[in-house]
Write an enzyme that holds these catalytic residues in place. Structure first.
Site, short mmCIF file in Angstrom:
data_model
loop_
_atom_site.label_atom_id
_atom_site.label_comp_id
_atom_site.label_asym_id
_atom_site.label_seq_id
_atom_site.Cartn_x
_atom_site.Cartn_y
_atom_site.Cartn_z
N CYS A 53 -40.45 -4.56 -47.50
CA CYS A 53 -39.93 -3.20 -47.45
C CYS A 53 -39.79 -2.73 -48.89
CB CYS A 53 -38.59 -3.23 -46.73
SG CYS A 53 -37.73 -1.66 -46.77
N CYS A 71 -32.38 8.93 -54.29
CA CYS A 71 -33.03 9.79 -53.30
C CYS A 71 -32.33 11.14 -53.32
CB CYS A 71 -32.87 9.15 -51.91
SG CYS A 71 -33.73 10.04 -50.60
N CYS A 104 -30.24 0.49 -46.69
CA CYS A 104 -30.79 1.21 -47.83
C CYS A 104 -29.83 1.39 -49.00
CB CYS A 104 -31.18 2.60 -47.39
SG CYS A 104 -32.80 2.65 -46.76
N GLU A 161 -34.58 -1.64 -55.02
CA GLU A 161 -34.51 -2.89 -54.26
C GLU A 161 -35.68 -2.97 -53.31
OE1 GLU A 161 -30.72 -1.80 -52.83
OE2 GLU A 161 -31.54 -1.08 -50.95
N CYS A 194 -28.98 11.76 -46.73
CA CYS A 194 -28.62 11.53 -45.33
C CYS A 194 -27.22 10.92 -45.33
CB CYS A 194 -29.62 10.58 -44.66
SG CYS A 194 -31.30 11.24 -44.64
N CYS A 233 -26.72 7.00 -45.38
CA CYS A 233 -27.62 6.18 -46.19
C CYS A 233 -27.09 6.02 -47.61
CB CYS A 233 -29.01 6.82 -46.22
SG CYS A 233 -30.19 5.89 -47.21
N1 SAH Z 1 -36.57 8.17 -46.70
C1 SAH Z 1 -37.29 7.48 -45.68
C2 SAH Z 1 -37.38 5.98 -45.86
C3 SAH Z 1 -36.15 5.21 -46.27
S1 SAH Z 1 -34.89 4.82 -45.12
C4 SAH Z 1 -36.75 7.81 -44.32
O1 SAH Z 1 -35.73 8.52 -44.24
O2 SAH Z 1 -37.33 7.45 -43.32
C5 SAH Z 1 -35.50 3.74 -43.90
C6 SAH Z 1 -34.74 3.87 -42.58
O3 SAH Z 1 -33.42 3.28 -42.66
C7 SAH Z 1 -34.53 5.31 -42.17
O4 SAH Z 1 -34.80 5.46 -40.81
C8 SAH Z 1 -33.07 5.52 -42.48
O5 SAH Z 1 -32.55 6.60 -41.80
C9 SAH Z 1 -32.47 4.18 -42.09
N2 SAH Z 1 -31.13 3.94 -42.63
C10 SAH Z 1 -30.61 4.33 -43.80
N3 SAH Z 1 -29.34 3.93 -43.94
C11 SAH Z 1 -29.03 3.25 -42.83
C12 SAH Z 1 -27.85 2.58 -42.36
N4 SAH Z 1 -26.75 2.56 -43.09
N5 SAH Z 1 -27.89 1.98 -41.16
C13 SAH Z 1 -29.02 2.01 -40.42
N6 SAH Z 1 -30.16 2.61 -40.78
C14 SAH Z 1 -30.17 3.24 -41.98
#
Ligand code: SAH
Length: 355
Positions: free
Chosen positions: A108, A115, A336, A95, A119, A122
């Site tokens: 973006c 991935c 994400c 996406e 996390c 995420c």
């Molecule tokens: N892998 C990379 C880039 C992708 S995520 C990274 O970790 O930076 C982009 C941002 O969105 C990251 O800071 C991630 O932690 C955040 N993110 C992911 N899921 C989220 C959610 N449910 N709510 C808020 N931020 C989120």
């Protein structure tokens, strides 16, 4: 027997395209004309390349794929944050999100299908890892966005699905293609790479001689909490990560943005804010506070009203600038990986329906 797929023409640097033409006995100016069709006119059919002889168009079509990506679905309305589900040649999808603001047309982009970093909050990690994207598939996302915006995107952020530094070479190549002044021409300072904290990637990027913006997803001010939220912290703990950031800032003279997703009762107390300010004090840093966008499969909640502002005040007292990113996309599942997770079944049906 399965044929190996053709290479994506949008995955070539201009120098590589010139070299491919030279190797095929074509004059260099033909490569220049083709490059212009790809990035100035941005055609989607080989036969639209009117000043190329028909035979050459056929030859290009035999060797290269012109359509790396296609738009499968779009949420949101023009002028607002929109999310595109992007189909790839092998039936996978990623996406991308278009975020228009007054003077900006931000895109973006995703760097991987799925991935491996998992996390906790995420959605991208929940579906597991499928494969890295090719450079041409990243460039293709920017071209789709250009078509939707009706104008050249002004800013690129690698904050979609995937960990850019887990796909370093393709990401860097896509940045060099996007950056080419004779092509899309997006300045390195308008390109942001966001990492979950993969130190070798930060170190390599520091040595590229590019002024790319670095964003580091921190989300916790201590190792115990960060490891719970982000397993990558076991491999690259906080002290080492912050040292790598300090060096990056020194080498590139750029301020680093630290992303901090606020999760109610988990990492959003006054004590967390104070600890965060202390950790970042000696680094040229700004902080981007992101209220959690709730996702299925993670019990965390968005912070209470006023929490982000408390963080802003406390960071400010230590001389650290911060901004609050109000998740414009939450209405359209812009956190994400959410769109992909929810659309997987639908996409599978579409794929099955193909001949
Ligand atoms: N892998 C990379 C880039 C992708 S995520 C990274 O970790 O930076 C982009 C941002 O969105 C990251 O800071 C991630 O932690 C955040 N993110 C992911 N899921 C989220 C959610 N449910 N709510 C808020 N931020 C989120």
């Amino acid at each position: 027997m399965q044929q190996s797929p053709k290479s994506l023409i949008h995955g070539l640097l201009r120098t590589e395209l010139v070299e491919a033409f030279r190797a095929a006995g074509q004059p260099a100016y033909r490569a220049g004309q083709t490059w212009a069709w790809l990035y100035v006119q941005r055609v989607t059919e080989w036969d639209a390349m009117k000043n190329l002889p028909v035979g050459l168009r056929r030859e290009l079509a035999d060797h290269f794929e012109l359509s790396a990506v296609k738009q499968l679905k779009m949420d949101g309305e023009a002028g607002q944050t929109r999310k595109l589900l992007v189909g790839l040649r092998d039936g996978e999808c990623v996406e991308e999100v278009l975020i228009p603001a007054r003077d900006r047309r931000t895109v973006c982009v995703s760097s991987q299908v799925g991935c491996r970093f998992a996390c906790a909050f995420c959605a991208s990690g929940q579906g597991g890892f499928v494969r890295p994207l090719e450079a041409g598939e990243i460039v293709g996302q920017v071209l789709l966005a250009w078509r939707e915006y009706g104008d050249r995107p002004s800013n690129i952020v690698f904050m979609g699905m995937g960990e850019p530094f887990d796909n370093y070479d393709a990401v860097l190549k896509s940045i060099r293609i996007l950056n080419d002044p004779k092509g899309i021409g997006i300045g390195a300072r308008h390109i942001t790479v966001s990492t979950s904290g993969v130190i070798p990637g930060i170190e390599r990027l520091a040595g590229e001689g590019l002024q790319v913006e670095l964003s580091v997803s921190l989300h916790a001010p201590d190792d115990a909490l960060r490891t719970k939220l982000m397993p990558v912290n076991r491999t690259y703990p906080l002290a080492d990560l912050l040292e790598a950031c300090r060096k990056y800032a020194g080498a590139t003279r750029r301020i680093i943005t630290f992303e901090y997703t606020l999760i109610r009762g988990v990492n959003d107390t006054r004590a967390h804010a104070v600890a965060l300010a202390k950790k970042l004090k000696s680094i040229p840093a700004r902080v981007n506070l992101i209220p959690l966008s709730p996702v299925d499969g993670f019990a965390g909640e968005a912070p209470a009203a006023g929490t982000a502002e408390l963080f802003v005040d406390i960071l400010d007292q230590s001389g650290i600038n911060s901004t609050v990113r109000h998740s414009k996309g939450s209405k359209i599942d812009a956190a994400c990986g959410q769109l992909r997770l929810r659309s997987r079944t639908a996409v599978k049906i579409t794929e099955a329906g193909r001949t």
